[in-house]
Design a protein around this motif. Structure first.
Motif, PDB file in Angstrom:
ATOM      1  N   GLY A 186       0.818  -1.215   0.000  1.00  0.00           N
ATOM      2  CA  GLY A 186       0.000   0.000   0.000  1.00  0.00           C
ATOM      3  C   GLY A 186       0.847   1.257   0.000  1.00  0.00           C
ATOM      4  O   GLY A 186       0.577   2.211  -0.742  1.00  0.00           O
ATOM      5  N   TYR A 187       1.894   1.264   0.807  1.00  0.00           N
ATOM      6  CA  TYR A 187       2.788   2.413   0.847  1.00  0.00           C
ATOM      7  C   TYR A 187       3.492   2.585  -0.493  1.00  0.00           C
ATOM      8  O   TYR A 187       3.606   3.705  -1.007  1.00  0.00           O
ATOM      9  CB  TYR A 187       3.804   2.272   1.988  1.00  0.00           C
ATOM     10  CG  TYR A 187       4.696   3.471   2.114  1.00  0.00           C
ATOM     11  CD1 TYR A 187       4.199   4.678   2.585  1.00  0.00           C
ATOM     12  CD2 TYR A 187       6.034   3.406   1.743  1.00  0.00           C
ATOM     13  CE1 TYR A 187       5.014   5.802   2.681  1.00  0.00           C
ATOM     14  CE2 TYR A 187       6.857   4.511   1.852  1.00  0.00           C
ATOM     15  CZ  TYR A 187       6.339   5.708   2.315  1.00  0.00           C
ATOM     16  OH  TYR A 187       7.155   6.804   2.412  1.00  0.00           O
ATOM     17  N   GLY A 188       3.943   1.483  -1.076  1.00  0.00           N
ATOM     18  CA  GLY A 188       4.573   1.555  -2.395  1.00  0.00           C
ATOM     19  C   GLY A 188       3.637   2.139  -3.435  1.00  0.00           C
ATOM     20  O   GLY A 188       4.051   2.955  -4.269  1.00  0.00           O
ATOM     21  N   ALA A 189       2.363   1.753  -3.377  1.00  0.00           N
ATOM     22  CA  ALA A 189       1.377   2.287  -4.323  1.00  0.00           C
ATOM     23  C   ALA A 189       1.187   3.787  -4.129  1.00  0.00           C
ATOM     24  O   ALA A 189       1.079   4.547  -5.100  1.00  0.00           O
ATOM     25  CB  ALA A 189       0.045   1.548  -4.154  1.00  0.00           C
ATOM     26  N   VAL A 190       1.165   4.230  -2.871  1.00  0.00           N
ATOM     27  CA  VAL A 190       1.009   5.657  -2.579  1.00  0.00           C
ATOM     28  C   VAL A 190       2.202   6.444  -3.118  1.00  0.00           C
ATOM     29  O   VAL A 190       2.039   7.487  -3.761  1.00  0.00           O
ATOM     30  CB  VAL A 190       0.844   5.876  -1.055  1.00  0.00           C
ATOM     31  CG1 VAL A 190       0.994   7.340  -0.688  1.00  0.00           C
ATOM     32  CG2 VAL A 190      -0.502   5.340  -0.588  1.00  0.00           C
ATOM     33  N   ILE A 191       3.403   5.944  -2.873  1.00  0.00           N
ATOM     34  CA  ILE A 191       4.603   6.641  -3.338  1.00  0.00           C
ATOM     35  C   ILE A 191       4.674   6.633  -4.863  1.00  0.00           C
ATOM     36  O   ILE A 191       5.048   7.639  -5.486  1.00  0.00           O
ATOM     37  CB  ILE A 191       5.872   6.031  -2.707  1.00  0.00           C
ATOM     38  CG1 ILE A 191       5.858   6.240  -1.196  1.00  0.00           C
ATOM     39  CG2 ILE A 191       7.139   6.633  -3.328  1.00  0.00           C
ATOM     40  CD1 ILE A 191       5.768   7.692  -0.746  1.00  0.00           C
ATOM     41  N   LEU A 192       4.285   5.531  -5.472  1.00  0.00           N
ATOM     42  CA  LEU A 192       4.257   5.476  -6.932  1.00  0.00           C
ATOM     43  C   LEU A 192       3.293   6.538  -7.478  1.00  0.00           C
ATOM     44  O   LEU A 192       3.611   7.240  -8.450  1.00  0.00           O
ATOM     45  CB  LEU A 192       3.841   4.073  -7.375  1.00  0.00           C
ATOM     46  CG  LEU A 192       4.280   3.574  -8.727  1.00  0.00           C
ATOM     47  CD1 LEU A 192       5.773   3.728  -8.947  1.00  0.00           C
ATOM     48  CD2 LEU A 192       3.872   2.125  -8.892  1.00  0.00           C
ATOM     49  N   VAL A 194      17.226   2.152  -3.583  1.00  0.00           N
ATOM     50  CA  VAL A 194      16.862   1.617  -2.268  1.00  0.00           C
ATOM     51  C   VAL A 194      15.471   0.996  -2.308  1.00  0.00           C
ATOM     52  O   VAL A 194      15.250  -0.104  -1.795  1.00  0.00           O
ATOM     53  CB  VAL A 194      16.955   2.704  -1.176  1.00  0.00           C
ATOM     54  CG1 VAL A 194      16.454   2.177   0.166  1.00  0.00           C
ATOM     55  CG2 VAL A 194      18.385   3.216  -1.051  1.00  0.00           C
ATOM     56  N   VAL A 195      14.530   1.682  -2.928  1.00  0.00           N
ATOM     57  CA  VAL A 195      13.172   1.153  -3.018  1.00  0.00           C
ATOM     58  C   VAL A 195      13.168  -0.184  -3.752  1.00  0.00           C
ATOM     59  O   VAL A 195      12.547  -1.154  -3.293  1.00  0.00           O
ATOM     60  CB  VAL A 195      12.230   2.166  -3.706  1.00  0.00           C
ATOM     61  CG1 VAL A 195      10.895   1.528  -4.071  1.00  0.00           C
ATOM     62  CG2 VAL A 195      12.012   3.374  -2.807  1.00  0.00           C
ATOM     63  N   LEU A 196      13.857  -0.254  -4.870  1.00  0.00           N
ATOM     64  CA  LEU A 196      13.892  -1.514  -5.630  1.00  0.00           C
ATOM     65  C   LEU A 196      14.525  -2.629  -4.802  1.00  0.00           C
ATOM     66  O   LEU A 196      14.028  -3.752  -4.807  1.00  0.00           O
ATOM     67  CB  LEU A 196      14.649  -1.316  -6.946  1.00  0.00           C
ATOM     68  CG  LEU A 196      13.962  -0.429  -7.978  1.00  0.00           C
ATOM     69  CD1 LEU A 196      14.876  -0.213  -9.178  1.00  0.00           C
ATOM     70  CD2 LEU A 196      12.627  -0.999  -8.400  1.00  0.00           C
ATOM     71  N   ALA A 197      15.603  -2.321  -4.108  1.00  0.00           N
ATOM     72  CA  ALA A 197      16.250  -3.340  -3.271  1.00  0.00           C
ATOM     73  C   ALA A 197      15.291  -3.855  -2.181  1.00  0.00           C
ATOM     74  O   ALA A 197      15.195  -5.061  -1.964  1.00  0.00           O
ATOM     75  CB  ALA A 197      17.519  -2.781  -2.640  1.00  0.00           C
ATOM     76  N   THR A 198      14.579  -2.929  -1.543  1.00  0.00           N
ATOM     77  CA  THR A 198      13.663  -3.372  -0.484  1.00  0.00           C
ATOM     78  C   THR A 198      12.501  -4.188  -1.039  1.00  0.00           C
ATOM     79  O   THR A 198      12.079  -5.164  -0.414  1.00  0.00           O
ATOM     80  CB  THR A 198      13.122  -2.176   0.331  1.00  0.00           C
ATOM     81  OG1 THR A 198      12.386  -1.303  -0.526  1.00  0.00           O
ATOM     82  CG2 THR A 198      14.239  -1.429   1.032  1.00  0.00           C
ATOM     83  N   LEU A 199      12.002  -3.821  -2.198  1.00  0.00           N
ATOM     84  CA  LEU A 199      10.897  -4.584  -2.787  1.00  0.00           C
ATOM     85  C   LEU A 199      11.352  -5.984  -3.227  1.00  0.00           C
ATOM     86  O   LEU A 199      10.615  -6.956  -3.072  1.00  0.00           O
ATOM     87  CB  LEU A 199      10.274  -3.813  -3.949  1.00  0.00           C
ATOM     88  CG  LEU A 199       9.568  -2.502  -3.578  1.00  0.00           C
ATOM     89  CD1 LEU A 199       9.089  -1.785  -4.840  1.00  0.00           C
ATOM     90  CD2 LEU A 199       8.421  -2.739  -2.594  1.00  0.00           C
ATOM     91  N   VAL A 200      12.557  -6.070  -3.769  1.00  0.00           N
ATOM     92  CA  VAL A 200      13.101  -7.390  -4.134  1.00  0.00           C
ATOM     93  C   VAL A 200      13.299  -8.244  -2.878  1.00  0.00           C
ATOM     94  O   VAL A 200      12.926  -9.424  -2.851  1.00  0.00           O
ATOM     95  CB  VAL A 200      14.425  -7.237  -4.923  1.00  0.00           C
ATOM     96  CG1 VAL A 200      15.145  -8.567  -5.052  1.00  0.00           C
ATOM     97  CG2 VAL A 200      14.146  -6.640  -6.303  1.00  0.00           C
TER      98      VAL A 200
END
Length: 140
Positions: free
Chosen positions: A37-43, A128-134
């Motif tokens: 949900g947070y990722g969607a908000v930031i996107l 950083v975001v990509l690393a955390t999502l992976v």
């Protein structure tokens, strides 16, 4: 100030992905849904930058508006996937979305529609975001 706020915005990504690896499994679904949900908000926030650019630049065309809406739709799709019990697919969709909007932002800076510092900031934050999502996706 943008760098400090951007770094602060990484905290939910770092905490969420870290929890999925190190925290008790009992809350993994709640934490993954919160992360998605947070990722969607930031996107969505990153997409909104392009609406602002459209409004502030006479050189911007209508494609900029489409580029601004697309991240929100990707984020919404990720939330739907999470609600359907497919967190890994949701995380993969967010990864694609963050990669896509970074490439758009990189091109935007190259075209002179956004300042060079924005491109540098976006690169650091996106990595950083990509690393955390992976990391989060690999926890399942």
């Amino acid at each position: 100030m943008a760098a400090a706020l951007g770094a602060g915005g990484l905290i939910p990504f770092l905490v969420g992905s870290g929890y999925l690896w190190l925290g008790p499994i009992g809350y993994a679904q709640v934490v993954s849904n919160a992360l998605i949900g947070y990722g969607a908000v930031i996107l969505s926030f990153l997409g909104a930058v392009h609406w602002g650019l459209y409004l502030s630049h006479t050189r911007a065309d209508g494609l900029r508006l489409v580029l601004g809406v697309t991240p929100s739709l990707i984020g919404w799709g990720a939330i739907l996937l999470a609600l359907l019990g497919a967190p890994v697919l949701a995380l993969i969709l967010l990864i694609i979305g963050f990669l896509g909007i970074y490439l758009v932002d990189w091109q935007t800076v190259a075209q002179g529609l956004a300042p060079a510092w924005y491109g540098r900031l976006r690169l650091r934050l996106t990595l950083v975001v990509l690393a955390t999502l992976v990391i989060a996706a690999l926890s399942f």
